[in-house]
Design a protein around this motif. Sequence first.
Motif, PDB file in Angstrom:
ATOM      1  N   VAL A  16     -24.613 -89.230 -71.390  1.00 18.28           N
ATOM      2  CA  VAL A  16     -25.768 -88.684 -70.682  1.00 18.28           C
ATOM      3  C   VAL A  16     -26.925 -89.665 -70.836  1.00 18.28           C
ATOM      4  N   SER A  17     -27.570 -90.019 -69.733  1.00 15.83           N
ATOM      5  CA  SER A  17     -28.699 -90.946 -69.780  1.00 15.83           C
ATOM      6  C   SER A  17     -29.987 -90.198 -70.124  1.00 15.83           C
ATOM      7  N   SER A  18     -30.969 -90.940 -70.582  1.00 15.63           N
ATOM      8  CA  SER A  18     -32.269 -90.347 -70.887  1.00 15.63           C
ATOM      9  C   SER A  18     -32.883 -89.734 -69.641  1.00 15.63           C
ATOM     10  N   LYS A  19     -32.769 -90.432 -68.536  1.00 14.65           N
ATOM     11  CA  LYS A  19     -33.327 -89.935 -67.279  1.00 14.65           C
ATOM     12  C   LYS A  19     -32.686 -88.601 -66.896  1.00 14.65           C
ATOM     13  N   GLU A  20     -31.370 -88.514 -67.013  1.00 14.44           N
ATOM     14  CA  GLU A  20     -30.639 -87.296 -66.671  1.00 14.44           C
ATOM     15  C   GLU A  20     -31.041 -86.133 -67.567  1.00 14.44           C
ATOM     16  N   LEU A  21     -31.090 -86.380 -68.877  1.00 13.22           N
ATOM     17  CA  LEU A  21     -31.433 -85.311 -69.821  1.00 13.22           C
ATOM     18  C   LEU A  21     -32.875 -84.867 -69.638  1.00 13.22           C
ATOM     19  N   ALA A  22     -33.790 -85.813 -69.511  1.00  7.66           N
ATOM     20  CA  ALA A  22     -35.201 -85.463 -69.343  1.00  7.66           C
ATOM     21  C   ALA A  22     -35.401 -84.585 -68.114  1.00  7.66           C
ATOM     22  N   LYS A  23     -34.769 -84.947 -67.023  1.00 13.25           N
ATOM     23  CA  LYS A  23     -34.892 -84.166 -65.793  1.00 13.25           C
ATOM     24  C   LYS A  23     -34.291 -82.774 -65.978  1.00 13.25           C
ATOM     25  N   ALA A  24     -33.140 -82.698 -66.633  1.00 14.14           N
ATOM     26  CA  ALA A  24     -32.448 -81.421 -66.812  1.00 14.14           C
ATOM     27  C   ALA A  24     -33.223 -80.441 -67.686  1.00 14.14           C
ATOM     28  N   ILE A  25     -33.936 -80.953 -68.692  1.00 10.31           N
ATOM     29  CA  ILE A  25     -34.642 -80.045 -69.610  1.00 10.31           C
ATOM     30  C   ILE A  25     -36.134 -79.925 -69.314  1.00 10.31           C
ATOM     31  N   GLY A  26     -36.616 -80.702 -68.349  1.00 13.33           N
ATOM     32  CA  GLY A  26     -38.001 -80.556 -67.916  1.00 13.33           C
ATOM     33  C   GLY A  26     -39.041 -81.224 -68.779  1.00 13.33           C
ATOM     34  N   ILE A  27     -38.712 -82.389 -69.361  1.00  7.74           N
ATOM     35  CA  ILE A  27     -39.720 -83.168 -70.078  1.00  7.74           C
ATOM     36  C   ILE A  27     -39.712 -84.587 -69.517  1.00  7.74           C
ATOM     37  N   THR A  28     -40.735 -85.355 -69.856  1.00  2.43           N
ATOM     38  CA  THR A  28     -40.800 -86.723 -69.362  1.00  2.43           C
ATOM     39  C   THR A  28     -39.858 -87.620 -70.156  1.00  2.43           C
ATOM     40  N   GLU A  29     -39.458 -88.713 -69.542  1.00  2.64           N
ATOM     41  CA  GLU A  29     -38.615 -89.682 -70.252  1.00  2.64           C
ATOM     42  C   GLU A  29     -39.364 -90.261 -71.447  1.00  2.64           C
ATOM     43  N   ALA A  30     -40.679 -90.419 -71.324  1.00  5.65           N
ATOM     44  CA  ALA A  30     -41.488 -90.943 -72.430  1.00  5.65           C
ATOM     45  C   ALA A  30     -41.432 -90.007 -73.631  1.00  5.65           C
ATOM     46  N   ASN A  31     -41.572 -88.704 -73.390  1.00  7.37           N
ATOM     47  CA  ASN A  31     -41.506 -87.742 -74.492  1.00  7.37           C
ATOM     48  C   ASN A  31     -40.107 -87.663 -75.086  1.00  7.37           C
ATOM     49  N   LEU A  32     -39.096 -87.774 -74.248  1.00  8.78           N
ATOM     50  CA  LEU A  32     -37.723 -87.782 -74.748  1.00  8.78           C
ATOM     51  C   LEU A  32     -37.493 -89.009 -75.620  1.00  8.78           C
ATOM     52  N   SER A  33     -38.030 -90.146 -75.208  1.00  9.10           N
ATOM     53  CA  SER A  33     -37.903 -91.377 -75.990  1.00  9.10           C
ATOM     54  C   SER A  33     -38.553 -91.219 -77.364  1.00  9.10           C
ATOM     55  N   LEU A  34     -39.732 -90.614 -77.400  1.00 12.74           N
ATOM     56  CA  LEU A  34     -40.411 -90.370 -78.679  1.00 12.74           C
ATOM     57  C   LEU A  34     -39.575 -89.469 -79.575  1.00 12.74           C
ATOM     58  N   LEU A  35     -38.985 -88.442 -78.982  1.00  5.80           N
ATOM     59  CA  LEU A  35     -38.129 -87.528 -79.744  1.00  5.80           C
ATOM     60  C   LEU A  35     -36.909 -88.251 -80.286  1.00  5.80           C
ATOM     61  N   LYS A  36     -36.270 -89.058 -79.449  1.00  4.02           N
ATOM     62  CA  LYS A  36     -35.067 -89.796 -79.875  1.00  4.02           C
ATOM     63  C   LYS A  36     -35.373 -90.732 -81.038  1.00  4.02           C
ATOM     64  N   ARG A  37     -36.574 -91.309 -81.059  1.00  3.72           N
ATOM     65  CA  ARG A  37     -36.947 -92.240 -82.125  1.00  3.72           C
ATOM     66  C   ARG A  37     -37.551 -91.549 -83.342  1.00  3.72           C
ATOM     67  N   GLY A  38     -37.663 -90.226 -83.277  1.00  3.56           N
ATOM     68  CA  GLY A  38     -38.210 -89.481 -84.413  1.00  3.56           C
ATOM     69  C   GLY A  38     -39.704 -89.676 -84.577  1.00  3.56           C
ATOM     70  N   LYS A  39     -40.403 -89.990 -83.507  1.00  6.27           N
ATOM     71  CA  LYS A  39     -41.842 -90.269 -83.565  1.00  6.27           C
ATOM     72  C   LYS A  39     -42.684 -89.051 -83.212  1.00  6.27           C
ATOM     73  N   VAL A  40     -42.120 -87.860 -83.303  1.00  5.80           N
ATOM     74  CA  VAL A  40     -42.860 -86.635 -83.018  1.00  5.80           C
ATOM     75  C   VAL A  40     -43.036 -85.839 -84.305  1.00  5.80           C
ATOM     76  N   LYS A  41     -44.069 -85.023 -84.336  1.00  9.74           N
ATOM     77  CA  LYS A  41     -44.315 -84.192 -85.512  1.00  9.74           C
ATOM     78  C   LYS A  41     -43.624 -82.847 -85.414  1.00  9.74           C
ATOM     79  N   GLY A  42     -43.179 -82.501 -84.215  1.00 14.88           N
ATOM     80  CA  GLY A  42     -42.518 -81.219 -84.027  1.00 14.88           C
ATOM     81  C   GLY A  42     -41.815 -81.179 -82.689  1.00 14.88           C
TER      82      GLY A  42
END
Length: 69
Positions: A16-42
């Motif tokens: 599954v690509s980042s673009k596909e997942l982001a679109k499917a769950i309704g978040i931006t690719e940028a926010n998904l990237s931050l989540l994947k890298r563990g750069k979010v607080k929650g």
Amino acid sequence: MDIIVNLDVVMAMRKVSSKELAKAIGITEANLSLLKRGKVKGVRFETLAAICNYLECQPGDILAFKAQE
């Protein structure tokens, strides 16, 4: 203590690509990237549930705990 995010591993296993997942769950690719890298607080349970639903996995497949030594 650290929370390890294995989202990229699960996505790769499911092909599954980042673009596909982001679109499917309704978040931006940028926010998904931050989540994947563990750069979010929650992460919202709603978002986590949407990821798990789409990838057909459990939260423990995506997140792991590593105690500090």
